[in-house]
Design a protein around this motif. Structure first.
Motif, mmCIF file in Angstrom:
data_model
loop_
_atom_site.group_PDB
_atom_site.id
_atom_site.type_symbol
_atom_site.label_atom_id
_atom_site.label_comp_id
_atom_site.label_asym_id
_atom_site.label_seq_id
_atom_site.Cartn_x
_atom_site.Cartn_y
_atom_site.Cartn_z
ATOM 1 N N LYS A 117 9.111 -5.255 5.101
ATOM 2 C CA LYS A 117 8.881 -4.041 4.045
ATOM 3 C C LYS A 117 7.823 -2.699 4.631
ATOM 4 N N VAL A 118 8.874 -1.887 4.953
ATOM 5 C CA VAL A 118 8.805 -0.869 5.920
ATOM 6 C C VAL A 118 7.995 0.402 4.984
ATOM 7 N N TYR A 119 7.108 0.928 5.123
ATOM 8 C CA TYR A 119 6.491 2.386 4.908
ATOM 9 C C TYR A 119 6.693 3.165 5.459
ATOM 10 N N PHE A 120 7.185 3.935 5.574
ATOM 11 C CA PHE A 120 7.916 4.508 6.826
ATOM 12 C C PHE A 120 7.537 6.107 6.989
ATOM 13 N N GLU A 121 6.339 6.601 7.267
ATOM 14 C CA GLU A 121 6.577 8.010 7.170
ATOM 15 C C GLU A 121 6.409 9.466 8.641
ATOM 16 N N ALA A 122 6.874 10.413 7.930
ATOM 17 C CA ALA A 122 6.921 11.490 9.672
ATOM 18 C C ALA A 122 5.703 12.159 8.614
ATOM 19 N N TYR A 123 5.252 12.185 9.814
ATOM 20 C CA TYR A 123 4.126 13.307 9.062
ATOM 21 C C TYR A 123 3.691 14.046 10.328
ATOM 22 N N ALA A 124 4.349 16.077 9.889
ATOM 23 C CA ALA A 124 4.402 16.977 11.181
ATOM 24 C C ALA A 124 3.876 18.044 9.603
ATOM 25 N N VAL A 125 2.196 18.845 10.614
ATOM 26 C CA VAL A 125 1.939 19.857 10.011
ATOM 27 C C VAL A 125 1.687 21.235 10.785
ATOM 28 N N ASP A 145 -4.223 14.959 11.146
ATOM 29 C CA ASP A 145 -5.117 14.852 10.019
ATOM 30 C C ASP A 145 -5.713 13.033 11.160
ATOM 31 N N VAL A 146 -6.632 13.137 11.404
ATOM 32 C CA VAL A 146 -7.027 11.803 11.709
ATOM 33 C C VAL A 146 -7.389 10.944 11.486
ATOM 34 N N ALA A 147 -7.957 11.366 10.038
ATOM 35 C CA ALA A 147 -9.389 10.522 8.912
ATOM 36 C C ALA A 147 -7.785 9.830 8.516
ATOM 37 N N TYR A 148 -7.438 10.501 8.095
ATOM 38 C CA TYR A 148 -5.683 10.528 6.675
ATOM 39 C C TYR A 148 -4.833 8.928 8.208
ATOM 40 N N ILE A 149 -4.462 8.941 8.760
ATOM 41 C CA ILE A 149 -3.918 8.461 9.642
ATOM 42 C C ILE A 149 -4.911 6.761 10.091
ATOM 43 N N ASN A 150 -5.826 6.612 9.912
ATOM 44 C CA ASN A 150 -7.147 6.118 10.438
ATOM 45 C C ASN A 150 -7.429 5.057 9.195
ATOM 46 N N SER A 151 -6.948 5.707 7.930
ATOM 47 C CA SER A 151 -6.999 5.133 7.090
ATOM 48 C C SER A 151 -5.528 4.676 6.444
ATOM 49 N N LEU A 152 -4.875 5.014 7.032
ATOM 50 C CA LEU A 152 -2.978 4.272 6.929
ATOM 51 C C LEU A 152 -3.177 2.403 8.100
ATOM 52 N N THR A 153 -3.636 3.294 9.184
ATOM 53 C CA THR A 153 -3.604 1.795 9.941
ATOM 54 C C THR A 153 -4.605 1.161 9.758
ATOM 55 N N ALA A 154 -5.907 1.658 9.557
ATOM 56 C CA ALA A 154 -6.621 -0.427 8.204
ATOM 57 C C ALA A 154 -5.974 -0.667 7.276
ATOM 58 N N LYS A 155 -4.807 -0.667 6.860
ATOM 59 C CA LYS A 155 -4.468 -1.208 5.818
ATOM 60 C C LYS A 155 -3.179 -2.154 6.208
ATOM 61 N N LYS A 156 -2.911 -1.965 6.553
ATOM 62 C CA LYS A 156 -1.652 -3.276 7.488
ATOM 63 C C LYS A 156 -0.936 -2.761 9.170
ATOM 64 N N PRO A 157 -1.004 -3.955 9.508
ATOM 65 C CA PRO A 157 0.061 -3.377 11.144
ATOM 66 C C PRO A 157 0.713 -2.229 10.644
ATOM 67 N N THR A 158 0.325 -1.492 12.032
ATOM 68 C CA THR A 158 1.489 -0.343 11.886
ATOM 69 C C THR A 158 1.998 -0.021 13.288
ATOM 70 N N ILE A 159 3.390 0.631 13.403
ATOM 71 C CA ILE A 159 3.996 0.811 14.366
ATOM 72 C C ILE A 159 3.470 2.320 14.143
ATOM 73 N N VAL A 160 2.877 2.859 15.454
ATOM 74 C CA VAL A 160 2.919 4.494 15.602
ATOM 75 C C VAL A 160 3.566 4.912 16.534
ATOM 76 N N ALA A 161 4.933 6.082 16.215
ATOM 77 C CA ALA A 161 5.612 6.820 17.293
ATOM 78 C C ALA A 161 5.308 7.937 17.045
ATOM 79 N N ILE A 162 4.785 8.224 18.556
ATOM 80 C CA ILE A 162 5.110 9.980 18.782
ATOM 81 C C ILE A 162 5.230 10.525 19.178
ATOM 82 N N ASN A 163 5.258 12.218 18.339
ATOM 83 C CA ASN A 163 6.727 13.186 19.803
ATOM 84 C C ASN A 163 5.293 13.680 20.003
ATOM 85 N N TYR A 164 5.753 13.511 21.867
ATOM 86 C CA TYR A 164 5.602 14.878 22.623
ATOM 87 C C TYR A 164 6.155 15.627 23.553
#
Length: 688
Positions: free
Chosen positions: A503-511, A573-592
């Motif tokens: 079960k995957v929660y997949f969010e693309a985060y871009a501002v 929003d680093v605080a928001y990202i850290n709040s997500l990664t604190a919840k469950k094992p996380t995979i992070v993809a970063i567009n460089y």
């Protein structure tokens, strides 16, 4: 000799065989005509471009490009020659490039006949001491100013572009000596978040490939050549025969806002990439099916002081604290060896070298002595847009005519920035420069047109263009490239690929930089494509997957303030990202799009819920999901080094690649990349 009735003949077919032919070798080429008569001699046909009823040398396709060019040069007036040395923006009807939108009507294939005279810099929006004509009405540009080189910025359908290109060539054929136009563009085949006038057109109807960094990350030169060949076919089909691309600059200064358009930090690899790009677009020699490449920005623009860009006064200095000036030349040497048709100098001035501190377009020691004499480049030197009127770094105290004199004597052949030849014409008529410099430039420019076959047939098949551009076979190859461009950097406890039924929660985060926060773009529908299950909230998930797309201030919004690469400084929003990664094992993809510093969310060697890290470089959600679910085993390698910290960024040397910065600099290394044991590259289907 006899004159035969006017014909509208068939169009040149764009085949791989045609691209290898630089001469017609005595065989009758297909002639495309709309208004001139055809001449017949010895059973062969020729275009009577100047309407004098006889076959002139420049009309005789049996002769060499050089012989034809020299003949045409003798027939051109000084006004025609000077107009021929300008390349400017041209616009379709209702196209408002460089101007405030005046019409809500759709862009059409008709001409925009309005002059666009600006009193401010088109890039920086700063006031200009003297107004500049950014664009002339199309008919006026061709018939009054004698322009034959144009830059198309509009982003429209393949048919609309092809129709417009044919109308432009019809106009040119009907005027004077019948010299055809050549139309250039910035890249049109890449996924990018930073499309802007002068850098990239962005999403178009053309096949959509990874960004330039992504092409580099594939480490697949064969597929790079195939990309360039496919793009060539699409461009030529709509009448685009010259590319303002690609960048041979090195990504040695991680803060530079144009790194997304480079092939990374390594000079030798970038040289190999440039070789494949040039061969794919041009062939081994420039021919009737080629798209001419303009390699930029000589002698390399990736070492700006503090990462600033020379579109701005505060970014005019290029510095070499590591003594790496010669390293910058390696990709250009490769492009020259491959036969690149043109090279574009940058606005920068060298601040700490043996060369005079004046912008490269003015710098005879760099352009004439180094590029022409030492490196042996015989093609076209094309200025970047606006070094005379807008970015004359080191030459600010010279008059406009003195600036033209300096750049002509340095070796510039083609000027980008204005559509009005008056100042260049006045410079020549004043006797300030030797007219031989004008003739030399025009000769080089004519030879490019003859080699491209434009004098025989500049027209395109509008129906064929619509069928060819962005077709499914082309996009299938681009889709493979997307998957090959993704880099797996960390995979703790072999978390990837994700196991079936996860079960995957997949969010693309871009501002966008400076923009308001937007609702999370999460994926909840699988459509049966993947063995995992998407869930609507992090709390429902076994694994959280976040795709971060940091966004710096756009290049043309630069204000000279220091540039930082940490996520919190680039719309995350680093605080928001850290709040997500604190919840469950996380995979992070970063567009460089730059070598971002990610220590605010991920610490090297630290215990973390982030179990996997991937790098993307302008790609699609499907490509990323294919990799994380194991449908495609990752093979990509990093095209640059990413810094461990912001402090490391501020201490590095602008001209030194990250892999030479020493211990303590890197989080992810150049060429780093993992794969899956027993993984598959199942999308590598046979080529179309």
């Amino acid at each position: 000799m006899r004159v035969i009735p006017l014909l509208l003949t068939a169009f040149v077919s764009l085949t791989n065989q045609a691209i290898s032919q630089s001469k017609f070798a005595g065989k009758q080429p297909v002639l495309g005509v709309r208004s001139v008569q055809l001449l017949e001699q010895d059973g062969l046909k020729f275009k009577d471009l100047n309407r004098n009823g006889q076959l002139d040398k420049y009309e005789d396709w049996r002769l060499s490009a050089q012989e034809r060019s020299r003949d045409l040069l003798t027939k051109m007036s000084l006004e025609q020659k000077v107009g021929f040395m300008l390349i400017s923006t041209t616009r379709m009807k209702n196209d408002q490039s460089f101007g405030a939108a005046q019409s809500k009507e759709p862009i059409t294939s008709d001409f925009n006949e309005e002059d666009l005279v600006a009193s401010q810099n088109m890039f920086t929006r700063k006031p200009l001491p003297t107004p500049i004509m950014n664009a002339a009405g199309t008919t006026k540009a061709v018939t009054h100013y004698h322009l034959r080189h144009f830059i198309l910025r509009a982003n429209v359908s393949a048919r609309t572009t092809a129709e417009w290109a044919n109308k432009l060539q019809m106009l040119c054929e009907s005027d004077g000596l019948g010299i055809p136009a050549i139309v250039a563009s910035n890249p049109r085949n890449h996924i990018t978040g930073a499309a802007a006038i002068g850098t990239s057109v962005g999403k178009t109807v053309f096949s959509a490939w990874p960004g330039e960094l992504g092409l580099s990350a594939m480490r697949d030169l064969t597929l790079v050549r195939e990309f360039a060949d496919i793009a060539r076919q699409e461009w030529a089909a709509v009448g685009l025969r010259k590319g303002y691309m690609y960048m041979a600059d090195l990504a040695t200064e991680p803060r530079w806002q144009r790194i997304e358009g480079t092939f990374g930090e390594d000079a030798q690899w970038t040289g190999q990439m440039m070789t494949e790009i040039v061969y794919g677009f041009q062939g081994k020699t420039l021919g009737p099916a080629s798209v001419a490449v303009t390699t930029k920005h000589f002698p390399g623009g990736g070492a700006g002081l503090g990462g600033q860009d020379p579109h701005f006064e505060w970014g005019k200095k290029e510095v070499f604290p590591g003594g790496k000036f010669a390293n910058n030349l390696i990709p250009f040497k490769a492009a020259i060896k491959a036969g690149t048709s043109a090279i574009m100098p940058y606005y920068s001035l060298p601040a700490d070298t043996k060369y005079e501190p004046i912008a490269y377009a003015y710098n005879r020691a760099v352009i004439h002595d180094l590029l022409r004499t030492e490196l042996g480049f015989t093609g076209i030197i094309n200025s970047d847009t606006g070094p005379i009127e807008m970015m004359p770094w080191g030459a600010e105290n010279l008059s406009i005519q003195e600036r033209y004199k300096r750049t002509l004597e340095a070796g510039v052949n083609l000027y980008s920035g204005t559509a009005d030849p008056a100042n260049l014409l006045a410079t020549v008529k004043s006797g300030m420069v030797d007219v031989k410099l004008i003739d030399d430039s025009v000769l080089r420019l004519l030879m490019e047109k003859f080699n491209l076959g434009l004098f025989e047939n500049p027209y395109v098949d509008e129906d064929a263009a619509e069928r060819l551009v962005g077709n499914a076979q082309f996009q299938a190859r681009a889709d493979l490239a997307h998957r090959k461009s993704i880099v797996l950097l960390r995979n703790e406890a072999q978390t990837l690929p994700l196991k079936p039924k996860t079960k995957v929660y997949f969010e693309a985060y871009a501002v966008k930089a400076g923009g308001a926060a937007t609702a999370a773009n999460s994926y909840t529908i699988n459509d049966g494509k993947y063995p995992i299950t998407f869930v609507a909230t992090p709390d429902e998930a076994d694994v959280i997957m976040i795709w971060l797309k940091p966004s710096a201030k756009s290049l043309f919004a630069s204000d000279g303030s220091p540039i930082y690469l940490s996520l919190s400084k680039n719309s995350i929003d680093v605080a928001y990202i850290n709040s997500l990664t604190a919840k469950k094992p996380t995979i992070v993809a970063i567009n460089y799009s730059n070598p971002w510093v990610i220590d605010e969310i991920y610490q090297k060697d630290a215990s973390s819920r982030i179990k996997g890290v991937l790098a993307t470089f302008g790609t699609t959600p499907d490509a990323l999901l294919d990799v994380v679910t194991g449908k495609f085993s990752p093979t990509g390698k990093m095209p640059f080094t990413t810094p461990l910290s912001e402090a490391a960024v501020q201490k590095q040397k602008e001209d030194v690649p990250g892999y030479e910065e020493g211990a303590g600099y890197a989080l992810f290394n150049y060429k780093e990349g993992l794969t899956y044991k027993g993984g598959t590259t199942s999308l590598s289907a046979s080529k179309p």
